[in-house]
Motif scaffolding. Sequence first.
Motif, mmCIF file in Angstrom:
data_model
loop_
_atom_site.group_PDB
_atom_site.id
_atom_site.type_symbol
_atom_site.label_atom_id
_atom_site.label_comp_id
_atom_site.label_asym_id
_atom_site.label_seq_id
_atom_site.Cartn_x
_atom_site.Cartn_y
_atom_site.Cartn_z
ATOM 1 N N PHE A 214 7.890 -5.184 0.075
ATOM 2 C CA PHE A 214 6.916 -4.124 -0.182
ATOM 3 C C PHE A 214 5.499 -4.579 0.163
ATOM 4 O O PHE A 214 4.682 -3.792 0.632
ATOM 5 C CB PHE A 214 6.993 -3.702 -1.656
ATOM 6 C CG PHE A 214 6.072 -2.569 -2.010
ATOM 7 C CD1 PHE A 214 6.423 -1.254 -1.739
ATOM 8 C CD2 PHE A 214 4.840 -2.808 -2.606
ATOM 9 C CE1 PHE A 214 5.575 -0.204 -2.056
ATOM 10 C CE2 PHE A 214 3.973 -1.778 -2.931
ATOM 11 C CZ PHE A 214 4.347 -0.459 -2.655
ATOM 12 N N LEU A 215 5.214 -5.871 -0.048
ATOM 13 C CA LEU A 215 3.868 -6.408 0.212
ATOM 14 C C LEU A 215 3.826 -7.168 1.540
ATOM 15 O O LEU A 215 3.095 -8.150 1.678
ATOM 16 C CB LEU A 215 3.444 -7.328 -0.943
ATOM 17 C CG LEU A 215 3.371 -6.675 -2.326
ATOM 18 C CD1 LEU A 215 3.073 -7.707 -3.399
ATOM 19 C CD2 LEU A 215 2.315 -5.568 -2.344
ATOM 20 N N HIS A 216 4.597 -6.690 2.525
ATOM 21 C CA HIS A 216 4.718 -7.435 3.783
ATOM 22 C C HIS A 216 3.444 -7.384 4.626
ATOM 23 O O HIS A 216 3.224 -8.238 5.480
ATOM 24 C CB HIS A 216 5.884 -6.880 4.604
ATOM 25 C CG HIS A 216 5.573 -5.551 5.243
ATOM 26 N ND1 HIS A 216 5.440 -4.388 4.522
ATOM 27 C CD2 HIS A 216 5.352 -5.226 6.550
ATOM 28 C CE1 HIS A 216 5.159 -3.391 5.352
ATOM 29 N NE2 HIS A 216 5.107 -3.864 6.589
ATOM 30 N N ASN A 217 2.590 -6.382 4.402
ATOM 31 C CA ASN A 217 1.365 -6.239 5.198
ATOM 32 C C ASN A 217 0.304 -7.187 4.624
ATOM 33 O O ASN A 217 -0.339 -6.887 3.612
ATOM 34 C CB ASN A 217 0.891 -4.785 5.148
ATOM 35 C CG ASN A 217 -0.237 -4.513 6.128
ATOM 36 O OD1 ASN A 217 -1.130 -5.333 6.274
ATOM 37 N ND2 ASN A 217 -0.192 -3.358 6.780
ATOM 38 N N ALA A 218 0.109 -8.318 5.267
ATOM 39 C CA ALA A 218 -0.780 -9.359 4.737
ATOM 40 C C ALA A 218 -2.212 -8.875 4.523
ATOM 41 O O ALA A 218 -2.815 -9.173 3.483
ATOM 42 C CB ALA A 218 -0.752 -10.584 5.653
ATOM 43 N N PRO A 219 -2.827 -8.129 5.463
ATOM 44 C CA PRO A 219 -4.205 -7.687 5.231
ATOM 45 C C PRO A 219 -4.341 -6.757 4.030
ATOM 46 O O PRO A 219 -5.366 -6.771 3.346
ATOM 47 C CB PRO A 219 -4.575 -6.963 6.534
ATOM 48 C CG PRO A 219 -3.659 -7.533 7.559
ATOM 49 C CD PRO A 219 -2.367 -7.785 6.840
ATOM 50 N N LYS A 220 -3.328 -5.959 3.780
ATOM 51 C CA LYS A 220 -3.413 -4.988 2.681
ATOM 52 C C LYS A 220 -2.909 -5.556 1.355
ATOM 53 O O LYS A 220 -3.135 -4.970 0.295
ATOM 54 C CB LYS A 220 -2.599 -3.737 3.017
ATOM 55 C CG LYS A 220 -3.181 -2.924 4.165
ATOM 56 C CD LYS A 220 -2.376 -1.652 4.370
ATOM 57 C CE LYS A 220 -2.980 -0.789 5.483
ATOM 58 N NZ LYS A 220 -2.215 0.458 5.683
ATOM 59 N N ARG A 221 -2.236 -6.692 1.418
ATOM 60 C CA ARG A 221 -1.596 -7.219 0.211
ATOM 61 C C ARG A 221 -2.572 -7.438 -0.948
ATOM 62 O O ARG A 221 -2.292 -7.005 -2.086
ATOM 63 C CB ARG A 221 -0.863 -8.526 0.535
ATOM 64 C CG ARG A 221 -0.085 -9.092 -0.646
ATOM 65 C CD ARG A 221 0.590 -10.427 -0.279
ATOM 66 N NE ARG A 221 1.373 -10.930 -1.364
ATOM 67 C CZ ARG A 221 0.883 -11.554 -2.451
ATOM 68 N NH1 ARG A 221 -0.440 -11.733 -2.538
ATOM 69 N NH2 ARG A 221 1.674 -11.976 -3.409
#
Length: 276
Positions: A214-221
């Motif tokens: 679910f938190l795969h998007n590093a910039p948005k994490r």
Amino acid sequence: MTGGRGEGGALLTPAPGESPIVVLVRPQMAANIGTAARAMANGGLFHLRIVAPRDGWPQPNAYAAASGADAIIDAAQVFPDIASAVADCHRVFGTCPRPRHVIIPMRDARAAAEDLREINGRDLRVAVLFGPERAGLEADDLAHCDTLVRYPLNPQHTSLNLAQAVMILAYEWWMQAEKTPPRDFQMNETRPATKGELENFLTRLVDELDASGFLHNAPKRPGMVRNLRHWFERGEVTAQELRTLHGVVTELAKGRMRRGRFQDNDPPPWQETETP
């Protein structure tokens, strides 16, 4: 004077320091006396005196309007005038719907209730006068009072019926002794979770969200994690709620392992995909 009598015929006169005496001055209808008694019972006021009721006393219709507050009607005492109704009282308050040209202490209902509690705490007998339904207490009635009580209401519409006027003061009287915090939550058998317990849950939740992708998007994490923290930190999460949430996370993790993780190259099913 006539009055209600208890077992053995003893006159029911409140002892000094008990709840204030409600005095209805020249009430016009039995139903209004009954609904006033109902309001008294709601707020813990149990001593009723009636001055010169227009239709005499007793009035059977008062019982139907009292909605179970029969004991107050049974014990009501009737007097020909205010002087005799308050002769045994140490203090007398009078409800006043509009300003009068008198120099006398003035209270709103809340401040009056505070005063009433303080007076009763000194074992003094105190009465509160309520005037006739049509126009309230007259100047001669107020001459028997040492304190006036006004209700700050919408100046465009300040009209109250008799029971409403009694109810406002009864409510404020009751709230002076009410121990329930005004902005507390009903916890029943649980308690607010500690910050440590909440941190433990949030750490576990974030770990499972990382594992699920679910938190795969590093910039948005970082922002997503902060949003989750703000959500749970916003109020007093209870220990029982955290136990339930731990159970939810456990079952979601088991379900993910049973189904098998989606392919790393595939977007998570809950993420929106851009359309060409």
